[in-house]
Design a protein around this motif. Sequence first.
Motif, short mmCIF file in Angstrom:
data_model
loop_
_atom_site.label_atom_id
_atom_site.label_comp_id
_atom_site.label_asym_id
_atom_site.label_seq_id
_atom_site.Cartn_x
_atom_site.Cartn_y
_atom_site.Cartn_z
N GLY A 169 -2.19 -6.05 11.23
CA GLY A 169 -2.98 -6.47 10.08
C GLY A 169 -3.28 -5.34 9.12
O GLY A 169 -4.33 -5.30 8.51
N PHE A 170 -2.33 -4.43 8.99
CA PHE A 170 -2.54 -3.22 8.18
C PHE A 170 -2.96 -3.58 6.76
O PHE A 170 -3.94 -3.07 6.23
N TRP A 171 -2.19 -4.52 6.16
CA TRP A 171 -2.49 -4.86 4.77
C TRP A 171 -3.84 -5.52 4.67
O TRP A 171 -4.58 -5.33 3.71
N ARG A 172 -4.22 -6.30 5.69
CA ARG A 172 -5.51 -6.99 5.65
C ARG A 172 -6.65 -6.00 5.66
O ARG A 172 -7.67 -6.15 5.00
N LEU A 224 -2.99 -10.38 -2.13
CA LEU A 224 -2.00 -11.40 -2.43
C LEU A 224 -0.60 -10.99 -2.02
O LEU A 224 0.19 -11.81 -1.59
N LEU A 225 -0.29 -9.70 -2.18
CA LEU A 225 1.10 -9.29 -1.93
C LEU A 225 1.24 -8.44 -0.68
O LEU A 225 2.34 -8.10 -0.30
N GLY A 226 0.09 -8.11 -0.07
CA GLY A 226 0.16 -7.13 1.01
C GLY A 226 1.07 -7.53 2.15
O GLY A 226 1.76 -6.72 2.74
N ARG A 227 1.07 -8.83 2.43
CA ARG A 227 1.87 -9.26 3.57
C ARG A 227 3.37 -9.04 3.30
O ARG A 227 4.15 -8.80 4.21
N LYS A 228 3.72 -9.15 1.99
CA LYS A 228 5.14 -9.02 1.69
C LYS A 228 5.60 -7.56 1.68
O LYS A 228 6.74 -7.26 1.97
N ILE A 229 4.66 -6.69 1.28
CA ILE A 229 5.04 -5.27 1.20
C ILE A 229 5.06 -4.72 2.60
O ILE A 229 4.04 -4.54 3.23
N LYS A 230 6.22 -4.44 3.12
CA LYS A 230 6.31 -4.01 4.50
C LYS A 230 5.99 -2.54 4.68
O LYS A 230 5.68 -2.09 5.75
N ASN A 231 6.09 -1.80 3.58
CA ASN A 231 5.92 -0.35 3.68
C ASN A 231 4.45 -0.01 3.77
O ASN A 231 3.69 -0.29 2.86
N GLU A 232 4.06 0.62 4.88
CA GLU A 232 2.64 0.91 5.09
C GLU A 232 2.12 1.90 4.07
O GLU A 232 0.99 1.82 3.62
N GLY A 261 -1.26 1.33 1.93
CA GLY A 261 -2.34 2.29 2.08
C GLY A 261 -2.55 3.08 0.81
O GLY A 261 -3.68 3.37 0.41
N GLY A 262 -1.42 3.42 0.18
CA GLY A 262 -1.51 4.20 -1.05
C GLY A 262 -2.26 3.46 -2.14
O GLY A 262 -3.12 4.01 -2.81
N ILE A 263 -1.94 2.19 -2.29
CA ILE A 263 -2.63 1.40 -3.33
C ILE A 263 -4.13 1.40 -3.07
O ILE A 263 -4.93 1.62 -3.98
N GLY A 264 -4.49 1.16 -1.82
CA GLY A 264 -5.90 1.13 -1.49
C GLY A 264 -6.59 2.45 -1.79
O GLY A 264 -7.64 2.50 -2.43
N THR A 265 -5.95 3.53 -1.33
CA THR A 265 -6.58 4.84 -1.49
C THR A 265 -6.66 5.23 -2.95
O THR A 265 -7.69 5.72 -3.43
N ILE A 266 -5.58 5.00 -3.67
CA ILE A 266 -5.56 5.42 -5.08
C ILE A 266 -6.59 4.64 -5.87
O ILE A 266 -7.24 5.19 -6.77
N ALA A 267 -6.76 3.37 -5.54
CA ALA A 267 -7.78 2.59 -6.27
C ALA A 267 -9.14 3.23 -6.17
O ALA A 267 -9.85 3.41 -7.17
N VAL A 268 -9.50 3.61 -4.94
CA VAL A 268 -10.82 4.21 -4.76
C VAL A 268 -10.87 5.61 -5.36
O VAL A 268 -11.86 6.02 -5.96
N ALA A 269 -9.78 6.34 -5.18
CA ALA A 269 -9.76 7.70 -5.73
C ALA A 269 -9.88 7.69 -7.24
O ALA A 269 -10.55 8.54 -7.83
#
Lengths: 643, 87, 171
Positions: free
Chosen positions: A116-119, A21-29, A33-41
């Motif tokens: 499409g990093f956030w995607r 939902l917010l990935g497109r707005k968050i410009k900082n890669e 990436g951190g959110i994704g990785t930390i979720a799985v970790a």
Amino acid sequence: MYQFAPLIILFPLVGFLINGLLGRKIKNETIVGGIGTIAVAASFVIGLGIFFEMLSRPIEERSQVVTVFEWISAGTLSVNVAYQVDQLSILMTLIVTGVGSLIHLYSIGYMHGDAGFWRFFTYLNLFIFAMLNLVLADNYLLMFLGWEGVGLCSYLLIGFWYDRNFEKGTTGDAAKKAFIVNRIGDFGFLLAMFLIFNTFGSLAYESVFAQAKGFSVGDNVMFWITLLMFVGATGKSAQIPLYIWLPDAMAGPTPVSALIHAATMVTAGIYMVARSSILFALAPGTMEIVAVIGLATAFFAGTIGLVQNDIKKVLAYSTVSQLGYMFLACGVGAFAAGLFHVMTHAFFKALLFLGSGAVIHAMHDEQDIQKMGGLQKYMPWTFRTFLIGSFAISGFPLLSGFFSKDEILWKAFADGAPWMWVIAALAAGVTAFYMFRLVSLTFLGKERFDHHHIHPHEAPKTMLIPLLVLALLSVIGGYVGIPHVLGGHNYFEEFLEPIFAGANSKMMLPMHDSAALELGLMAGSVAIGLLGMFAGWKIYTQKIEVAEHTAKKFSGLHKLLWNKYFVDEIYDAGIVNPIKQTSDRFLWKIFDVKVIDNTLNYSAKFIEATSNIFRRIQTGVVQSYAIVFVAGILVMLGYLMGR
Amino acid sequence: MFCCGVLGVVVRRNAIVIFMSIELMLNAVNLSLVAFSSFLGDSTGQMLVFFVMVVAAAEAAIGLAIIIALFRNKQTVYVDEINILKW
Amino acid sequence: MTFEQGVFYFLAIVTVVSAVMMLLQRNPVNSALYLILNFFCLGGLYLTLNAQFIAMVHIMVYAGAIMVLFLFVIMLLNLGDDKSLRQHLGLRMYLGIAFSVGLFLELLYILGFSSANNYTQQSPTAVEMGTVEYIGKILFTKFLFPFEITSFLLLAAIIGAVMLAKKKIIQ
């Protein structure tokens, strides 16, 4: 800790929602990436916690069902969203989240700069969510939900770069192929679920497996249930006849190939078979089919991998081949061995894919190994980890792949048949050969690439760390399953034993006492493996003329292998095109236009015709209406008279 | 008499004659009402006849007004030529 | 046959004959005249039934007012003769005749063969019931409400008639 099991599923879902939902707005890669990785970790950490608690519990209490809510309650069908936390599911969870978080970390570096990093991270998290549902579910329907979910994410991720061309079509075509072939398998799974519900009256593992104990071996219904489930497994885990989507799936980004098509999604089929081990044990016919198909696929895919020139294609066929080994193990009744290979394969195949990703990245998206060579001195660490992975997959003694593959080979000989061992060992030799061909052509020998345009460099830290971790795991990962005969204690098999107790009681495997035979076979397979490794290295670094000469001499065979045995073309001609033609000519032009449209048109015309008749009652002349009055009075009077 | 009235309504084309047939029907009913009242000894019948006559008078007036208005518009009193409400 | 019966039969026959003749006339004026004859005979029949008031009112209202109104309208519209009935015998006509005859037969059946009481004698109180005083008494006590309502009815009728017959006001 067990009650935190739903959190394992929740974290990736939250990561998916935030990034989606917010990935497109968050410009900082880094943040995305951190959110994704930390979720799985985080899921991995919780899984680890549950694992340690599990070890501290006595064996009878290790399996527990955590219910979240009631999902379906319709008549006799009652399905909950509930998670079964036991040895098998926690093992798969750790593999999925552990390797998954490493790959998330790697992707931060690999997908740097992509629009499409956030995607990407959104889809990855969704995938992990679905996969965790699959492995942790306590009933077949929730597993099916995860099953379909990973198929969907596979589609989304293969076609991630949707505007790129790929071979004869676009990446979208490859993604569609994956999804559709998967669907065919899913149909089998669905039919199996219907049968299961019909036979057992429930879809929950506990209920089904408890009732299955009362059935006898060789039962006909069991045969059909397991056969249909296996059809689903061939679709998801890329076995003959439904493996054709996996090589095309290489159209997606390399982390996708590593995660989905090496370590996790393709192992879903094996997980399903292992989970339903008792059902399979009750159907020896299906077990035979599973073993034979696994074996055939292992050999078949290995031969195709021999002549491929795309670095990812080689690894793809290698995956298909290794999955064949896992199914072979399940087919002869060695479920624990199959899962052992799942674990080690996840380590070294992910390692190999990520390494190849680093190479592709450094070579500016060049994937043809004929245009590489001599990269050893530019990317030393990538080379070292890739080499470790290659040794592991080839079964070099004392690495993880050696222990798992060897156990499968031994069980194939002892519980299956000797000829199975022979073909499997040959396939192992082929594996070793093409892996070292790959290593030699990519990293060693002469440099065959264009120095002006391509400047290879070492991979960045975010990409190297996962490689190093996975390399370490590839080395030591086998030590939890050292077989008896070498003086070790097979912790792995022991850990999983309660899961397969039901199946084992039904199968009545012969006891094996001859250590000498086992050691002898082990030595034989090691020898074949070493021979393959040496041959691959020697020919492709120093004597390439031998390879080219052989290719010319057996040009017919070479062409057959290079064109993947023309399987795709056969499918196209035999199945895809006839369906297209039928749909076009018959279903569309005749059925749709004539039958359906005409039904509508003629029913309208019919109503029009009848109303044309009826409208003449409205004459507009008052006297007609008066006549009708009188008629009515007549009728009423007549009725009253009659009474 | 009643049936004569019905026949008249149905058969004749002239609107005025139709109207007269309606009056005939009403009168037929009146007659039967009075007869019953006389034979049963109940005066309700005659009362009813009284009111029926009142209504009939009013209705005759209105009806004829309608016919005149119709004549003004369509120049005819024959009912089968007044069929605009046709399908 | 007594005198009363003879009178009754005479009046009844004339009533029915005049009704039938009314239907068959081509000229609407002739039809109206036959109807007037019908009404007079009806009045006579009412008298034989001891309904004096009703008979008088009948003659006054119907034969005197309504039929006059009819004749006014016929003269106003200046209609010619109707066409002969035989000229447009269509489906409608046949159906109508059939239904009407059927109705007649049914009514005959109901009245003739039903198990109703045989009324051969008039009620003894019939004579005094027909008088004006008696009717007036009942009208203003038992039937007061309908009586008042009919005044509204007549009001509505008058307004309606006036509205319908008015010429349109052109601005």
